[in-house]
Design a protein around this motif. Structure first.
Motif, mmCIF file in Angstrom:
data_model
loop_
_atom_site.group_PDB
_atom_site.id
_atom_site.type_symbol
_atom_site.label_atom_id
_atom_site.label_comp_id
_atom_site.label_asym_id
_atom_site.label_seq_id
_atom_site.Cartn_x
_atom_site.Cartn_y
_atom_site.Cartn_z
ATOM 1 N N ASN A 62 14.580 28.441 62.685
ATOM 2 C CA ASN A 62 13.798 29.557 63.226
ATOM 3 C C ASN A 62 12.339 29.180 63.488
ATOM 4 O OD1 ASN A 62 16.021 31.269 63.083
ATOM 5 N ND2 ASN A 62 15.504 31.992 61.028
ATOM 6 N N GLU A 63 11.753 28.455 62.562
ATOM 7 C CA GLU A 63 10.330 28.153 62.641
ATOM 8 C C GLU A 63 9.995 27.308 63.869
ATOM 9 O OE1 GLU A 63 6.573 28.400 62.201
ATOM 10 O OE2 GLU A 63 7.938 29.558 60.927
ATOM 11 N N SER A 64 10.746 26.221 64.059
ATOM 12 C CA SER A 64 10.408 25.247 65.105
ATOM 13 C C SER A 64 11.173 25.463 66.414
ATOM 14 C CB SER A 64 10.715 23.839 64.602
ATOM 15 O OG SER A 64 12.105 23.714 64.349
ATOM 16 N N GLY A 65 12.320 26.151 66.338
ATOM 17 C CA GLY A 65 13.190 26.246 67.514
ATOM 18 C C GLY A 65 14.040 25.003 67.710
ATOM 19 N N ASP A 66 14.001 24.063 66.751
ATOM 20 C CA ASP A 66 14.808 22.850 66.854
ATOM 21 C C ASP A 66 16.289 23.175 66.696
ATOM 22 O OD1 ASP A 66 12.531 21.379 67.150
ATOM 23 O OD2 ASP A 66 12.642 20.360 65.208
ATOM 24 N N VAL A 67 17.117 22.596 67.574
ATOM 25 C CA VAL A 67 18.565 22.735 67.438
ATOM 26 C C VAL A 67 19.010 21.779 66.324
ATOM 27 C CG1 VAL A 67 20.797 22.482 68.588
ATOM 28 C CG2 VAL A 67 18.821 23.329 69.871
ATOM 29 N N LEU A 68 19.571 22.338 65.256
ATOM 30 C CA LEU A 68 19.997 21.533 64.104
ATOM 31 C C LEU A 68 21.454 21.086 64.232
ATOM 32 C CD1 LEU A 68 18.330 23.636 61.265
ATOM 33 C CD2 LEU A 68 17.434 21.597 62.402
ATOM 34 N N ARG A 227 7.083 24.246 72.778
ATOM 35 C CA ARG A 227 6.530 25.178 73.762
ATOM 36 C C ARG A 227 6.045 26.450 73.080
ATOM 37 N NH1 ARG A 227 11.331 25.017 77.983
ATOM 38 N NH2 ARG A 227 12.446 24.429 76.086
ATOM 39 N N ASP A 228 5.204 27.190 73.784
ATOM 40 C CA ASP A 228 4.631 28.415 73.211
ATOM 41 C C ASP A 228 5.730 29.437 72.937
ATOM 42 O OD1 ASP A 228 2.163 27.302 73.439
ATOM 43 O OD2 ASP A 228 1.624 28.347 75.292
ATOM 44 N N SER A 229 5.492 30.271 71.920
ATOM 45 C CA SER A 229 6.468 31.319 71.629
ATOM 46 C C SER A 229 6.385 32.402 72.708
ATOM 47 C CB SER A 229 6.242 31.891 70.234
ATOM 48 O OG SER A 229 4.932 32.373 70.122
ATOM 49 N N LEU A 230 7.486 33.135 72.873
ATOM 50 C CA LEU A 230 7.615 34.141 73.929
ATOM 51 C C LEU A 230 7.859 35.505 73.296
ATOM 52 C CD1 LEU A 230 10.183 32.027 76.007
ATOM 53 C CD2 LEU A 230 7.743 32.258 76.517
ATOM 54 N N ARG A 231 7.294 36.545 73.862
ATOM 55 C CA ARG A 231 7.401 37.870 73.258
ATOM 56 C C ARG A 231 8.766 38.497 73.496
ATOM 57 N NH1 ARG A 231 5.899 43.428 74.766
ATOM 58 N NH2 ARG A 231 5.714 44.568 72.805
ATOM 59 N N LEU A 232 9.355 39.000 72.418
ATOM 60 C CA LEU A 232 10.638 39.706 72.503
ATOM 61 C C LEU A 232 10.435 41.201 72.256
ATOM 62 C CD1 LEU A 232 13.807 39.649 72.598
ATOM 63 C CD2 LEU A 232 13.751 39.254 70.133
ATOM 64 N N MET A 233 9.826 41.533 71.116
ATOM 65 C CA MET A 233 9.547 42.947 70.815
ATOM 66 C C MET A 233 8.497 43.022 69.712
ATOM 67 S SD MET A 233 12.941 44.099 68.600
ATOM 68 C CE MET A 233 14.124 43.507 69.780
ATOM 69 N N ASP A 234 8.039 44.239 69.421
ATOM 70 C CA ASP A 234 7.034 44.425 68.369
ATOM 71 C C ASP A 234 7.570 43.970 67.019
ATOM 72 O OD1 ASP A 234 5.397 45.454 70.258
ATOM 73 O OD2 ASP A 234 5.358 47.506 69.484
ATOM 74 N N GLN A 235 6.646 43.547 66.172
ATOM 75 C CA GLN A 235 6.985 43.010 64.857
ATOM 76 C C GLN A 235 7.778 44.018 64.009
ATOM 77 O OE1 GLN A 235 3.512 41.356 63.049
ATOM 78 N NE2 GLN A 235 4.599 40.552 61.298
ATOM 79 N N VAL A 236 7.301 45.262 63.964
ATOM 80 C CA VAL A 236 7.957 46.283 63.128
ATOM 81 C C VAL A 236 9.373 46.556 63.640
ATOM 82 C CG1 VAL A 236 7.910 48.700 62.405
ATOM 83 C CG2 VAL A 236 5.800 47.342 62.373
ATOM 84 N N ALA A 237 9.515 46.637 64.965
ATOM 85 C CA ALA A 237 10.838 46.898 65.555
ATOM 86 C C ALA A 237 11.806 45.763 65.224
ATOM 87 C CB ALA A 237 10.708 47.067 67.071
ATOM 88 N N ALA A 238 11.335 44.526 65.322
ATOM 89 C CA ALA A 238 12.191 43.367 65.016
ATOM 90 C C ALA A 238 12.598 43.387 63.546
ATOM 91 C CB ALA A 238 11.462 42.064 65.351
ATOM 92 N N TRP A 239 11.653 43.727 62.676
ATOM 93 C CA TRP A 239 11.964 43.804 61.243
ATOM 94 C C TRP A 239 13.025 44.880 60.992
ATOM 95 C CZ3 TRP A 239 12.077 47.436 57.416
ATOM 96 C CH2 TRP A 239 12.281 46.941 56.115
ATOM 97 N N GLN A 240 12.859 46.043 61.648
ATOM 98 C CA GLN A 240 13.820 47.143 61.450
ATOM 99 C C GLN A 240 15.227 46.748 61.900
ATOM 100 O OE1 GLN A 240 11.513 50.142 63.575
ATOM 101 N NE2 GLN A 240 11.220 51.302 61.689
ATOM 102 N N VAL A 241 15.324 46.064 63.041
ATOM 103 C CA VAL A 241 16.639 45.627 63.523
ATOM 104 C C VAL A 241 17.282 44.680 62.505
ATOM 105 C CG1 VAL A 241 17.893 44.341 65.295
ATOM 106 C CG2 VAL A 241 16.086 45.928 65.967
ATOM 107 N N GLY A 242 16.515 43.709 62.022
ATOM 108 C CA GLY A 242 17.033 42.767 61.037
ATOM 109 C C GLY A 242 17.486 43.459 59.771
ATOM 110 N N ASN A 243 16.692 44.443 59.341
ATOM 111 C CA ASN A 243 17.013 45.195 58.133
ATOM 112 C C ASN A 243 18.323 45.974 58.294
ATOM 113 O OD1 ASN A 243 16.570 48.129 56.694
ATOM 114 N ND2 ASN A 243 15.874 46.434 55.418
#
Length: 296
Positions: A62-68, A227-243
């Motif tokens: 997740n941190e680097s985006g490297d394919v493991l 490469r630079d990170s790209l915006r998906l959604m707001d932080q709180v919304a992403a946290w809520q989905v994960g939760n």
């Protein structure tokens, strides 16, 4: 890692050789021990599922985006399974796996939050009348439960409010290439899989939930600049989905550590998906037939 010292990751090796010219040694980001384990798992499951079935798996940091790890098929040399076709890069229907992003944008917009109540009942959107997988309706349910049970009507009702073109442009902004039927604009059916996507793009999108709202473009060639990170959604919304996704009841054989995950089945049982993440890694699995025939 020294993947080429063995017969691991043939699809990744093929692609690296095609892309990188005039270099004596090409290094990949793959973790050879994880690659080995997942290749064995894919082979094992494919044998159990039948001779025409292919399996693809991608694991990313997740941190680097490297394919493991990247498994493009269960057996590169099995012609009946079209083993040389890298199904991790094939465009397929995502089934319900885009639903978390519909809910994420609805949370971001403030239409609902996980404890809001939402109706699951027969409804028409013009000529479109979505039904649930089991053909029944649950009545009024909390949004949290609607996503955990992967109910279709609440997802489409929220997509109707969020806007199909907004979902599609937000996913595009996060590096996900959605393939629509020729000359077709994004419509409500994309919420249930009426659009094409690759496993690797889907995994990149889910890693954006794990990263609390921004995706990192995947990288498989070691030494390639990040490469630079790209915006998906707001932080709180992403946290809520994960939760919410962390509360999805695990399958019988699951380990007991906490994984947020979502499954999907495409129309006509052509594709079966599961994508999950914890704090460290996002893993996506696709199962189906390379020729697109149904597999009930």
């Amino acid at each position: 890692s020294d993947v080429c010292s063995s017969d691991l990751a043939p699809h990744s090796a093929d692609r690296a050789i095609a892309v990188v010219k005039d270099v004596p040694v090409i290094s990949l980001t793959l973790d050879s021990s994880l690659q080995k384990v997942l290749e064995a798992l894919a082979r094992d499951r494919a044998v159990a599922l039948g001779p025409d079935i292919s399996v693809a798996i991608i694991a990313v940091d997740n941190e680097s985006g490297d394919v493991l790890a990247r498994v493009g098929s269960p057996d590169y040399f099995d012609d009946r399974r079209a083993g040389q076709v890298d199904m991790s890069r094939a465009v397929r229907s995502p089934g319900s796996t885009l639903k978390p992003f519909i809910y994420g944008l609805a949370f971001e917009d403030g239409f609902v939050h996980p404890e809001s109540l939402i109706d699951d009942r027969p409804i028409r959107f013009g000529s479109y009348a979505p039904e649930n997988f089991d053909m029944t309706f649950q009545g009024t349910v909390p949004v949290r439960k609607a996503l955990q049970l992967s109910l279709n009507v609440p997802a489409i009702a929220l997509l109707d409010r969020v806007g199909s073109s907004r979902l599609s442009s937000r996913l595009k902004q996060a590096g996900v290439n959605l393939v629509l039927p020729k000359d077709e604009a994004p419509g409500l059916a994309m919420g249930l899989g009426g659009v094409g996507v690759t496993l690797q793009d889907l995994v990149q999108a889910y890693s954006g939930l794990a990263r609390l709202g921004n995706t990192r473009p995947l990288r498989e060639l070691a030494g390639e600049s990040q490469r630079d990170s790209l915006r998906l959604m707001d932080q709180v919304a992403a946290w809520q989905v994960g939760n919410v996704l962390m509360g999805t009841p695990p399958p019988e054989n699951a380990p007991h550590n906490r994984i947020a995950f979502k499954t999907g089945t495409s129309y006509g049982y052509r594709d079966s998906w599961s994508v999950g993440f914890d704090g460290r890694m996002t893993i996506g699995v696709w199962v189906g037939r390379p020729d697109g025939a149904p597999v009930p």
